[in-house]
Design an enzyme around this catalytic site. Structure first.
Site, PDB file in Angstrom:
ATOM      1  N   THR A 195       2.385   1.690  -3.441  1.00 33.41           N
ATOM      2  CA  THR A 195       1.368   2.127  -4.394  1.00 33.41           C
ATOM      3  C   THR A 195       0.944   3.563  -4.146  1.00 33.41           C
ATOM      4  O   THR A 195       0.809   4.353  -5.077  1.00 33.41           O
ATOM      5  CB  THR A 195       0.133   1.196  -4.320  1.00 33.41           C
ATOM      6  OG1 THR A 195       0.551  -0.148  -4.548  1.00 33.41           O
ATOM      7  CG2 THR A 195      -0.921   1.593  -5.339  1.00 33.41           C
ATOM      8  N   GLU A 196       0.737   3.890  -2.904  1.00 33.57           N
ATOM      9  CA  GLU A 196       0.203   5.212  -2.551  1.00 33.57           C
ATOM     10  C   GLU A 196       1.224   6.339  -2.676  1.00 33.57           C
ATOM     11  O   GLU A 196       0.910   7.401  -3.196  1.00 33.57           O
ATOM     12  CB  GLU A 196      -0.367   5.189  -1.128  1.00 33.57           C
ATOM     13  CG  GLU A 196      -1.621   4.358  -0.963  1.00 33.57           C
ATOM     14  CD  GLU A 196      -2.854   5.009  -1.565  1.00 33.57           C
ATOM     15  OE1 GLU A 196      -2.798   6.178  -1.999  1.00 33.57           O
ATOM     16  OE2 GLU A 196      -3.892   4.344  -1.595  1.00 33.57           O
ATOM     17  N   SER A 197       2.440   6.127  -2.171  1.00 32.46           N
ATOM     18  CA  SER A 197       3.393   7.235  -2.096  1.00 32.46           C
ATOM     19  C   SER A 197       4.782   6.917  -2.640  1.00 32.46           C
ATOM     20  O   SER A 197       5.618   7.818  -2.690  1.00 32.46           O
ATOM     21  CB  SER A 197       3.544   7.687  -0.636  1.00 32.46           C
ATOM     22  OG  SER A 197       4.207   6.675   0.115  1.00 32.46           O
TER      23      SER A 197
ATOM     24  N   TYR B 247      -6.409  -0.024  -9.102  1.00 32.75           N
ATOM     25  CA  TYR B 247      -5.712   0.226  -7.834  1.00 32.75           C
ATOM     26  C   TYR B 247      -5.443  -1.083  -7.098  1.00 32.75           C
ATOM     27  O   TYR B 247      -4.321  -1.338  -6.663  1.00 32.75           O
ATOM     28  CB  TYR B 247      -6.534   1.176  -6.948  1.00 32.75           C
ATOM     29  CG  TYR B 247      -5.947   1.334  -5.573  1.00 32.75           C
ATOM     30  CD1 TYR B 247      -4.881   2.206  -5.349  1.00 32.75           C
ATOM     31  CD2 TYR B 247      -6.426   0.599  -4.494  1.00 32.75           C
ATOM     32  CE1 TYR B 247      -4.327   2.334  -4.085  1.00 32.75           C
ATOM     33  CE2 TYR B 247      -5.876   0.730  -3.226  1.00 32.75           C
ATOM     34  CZ  TYR B 247      -4.818   1.592  -3.034  1.00 32.75           C
ATOM     35  OH  TYR B 247      -4.261   1.714  -1.787  1.00 32.75           O
TER      36      TYR B 247
ATOM     37  N   VAL C   7       0.848  -1.202   0.000  1.00 27.71           N
ATOM     38  CA  VAL C   7       0.000   0.000   0.000  1.00 27.71           C
ATOM     39  C   VAL C   7       0.883   1.251   0.000  1.00 27.71           C
ATOM     40  O   VAL C   7       0.639   2.193  -0.763  1.00 27.71           O
ATOM     41  CB  VAL C   7      -0.981  -0.005   1.197  1.00 27.71           C
ATOM     42  CG1 VAL C   7      -1.665   1.348   1.359  1.00 27.71           C
ATOM     43  CG2 VAL C   7      -2.022  -1.112   1.034  1.00 27.71           C
TER      44      VAL C   7
END
Length: 173
Positions: free
Chosen positions: A70-72, A157, A67
């Site tokens: 993927t996110e940052s 996502y 996560v």
């Protein structure tokens, strides 16, 4: 329309035949990015905090790393156009609701809140990680409207997180 689809598929097939290493090269680049990110002083803190809060909330630490990737991309100061902030790209209201601190950019507090939030979603969706990830991305209320299926807008996502999970697994194990 059928002709367009056929031509697109043919082009993709030609690309795969002539450039089979492209996907491998991308995967290697992502793996190198994760290794480099986790080798820094902050990276070691990130790994420690992911391990701590994953254990505390019963969440797979590899999933939490996926996560974050993927996110940052392991950027503690990342901020999206819609206001999601920090390593786990939390909306300020979500961060505040987790009641873990006041600094959304703090490695400790962001991972604590994000892992706590993810654990709550996994529990809400009775262990269905795919639905939990979709809700992490789009919100639980939105996901609930799709009667137990990942909304089309969240499929990409969810697939990216699962792809990153495979890469993170190769780095950490």
């Amino acid at each position: 329309m059928k002709r367009f689809i056929f031509i697109s598929m043919l082009a993709l097939l030609c690309l795969l035949i002539t450039c089979p290493s492209e996907a491998q090269t991308l995967e290697q680049a992502k793996q190198a990015h994760i290794e480099k990110s986790l080798a820094t002083t902050n990276g070691k803190i990130i790994k420690e905090k992911v391990d701590t809060y994953s254990k505390k909330y019963g969440v797979d630490p590899i999933l939490v790393h996926a996560v974050i990737m993927t996110e940052s991309g392991y950027n503690q100061y990342a901020k999206s156009h819609c206001g999601a902030t920090g390593l786990m790209q939390l909306m300020p209201a979500t961060f505040k609701a987790r009641n873990v601190g006041s600094n959304i950019y703090s490695i400790d507090e962001n991972i604590h809140a994000g892992t706590k939030h993810l654990a709550g979603l996994i529990a809400k969706y009775q262990g269905n990680v795919y639905l939990a990830l979709a809700a992490y991305n789009a919100g639980g209320g939105y996901v609930d409207r799709f009667n137990g299926k990942v909304p089309p807008s969240s499929k990409h996502y969810v697939n990216r997180v699962m792809y990153h999970k495979t890469i993170v697994n190769n780095v950490l194990l």
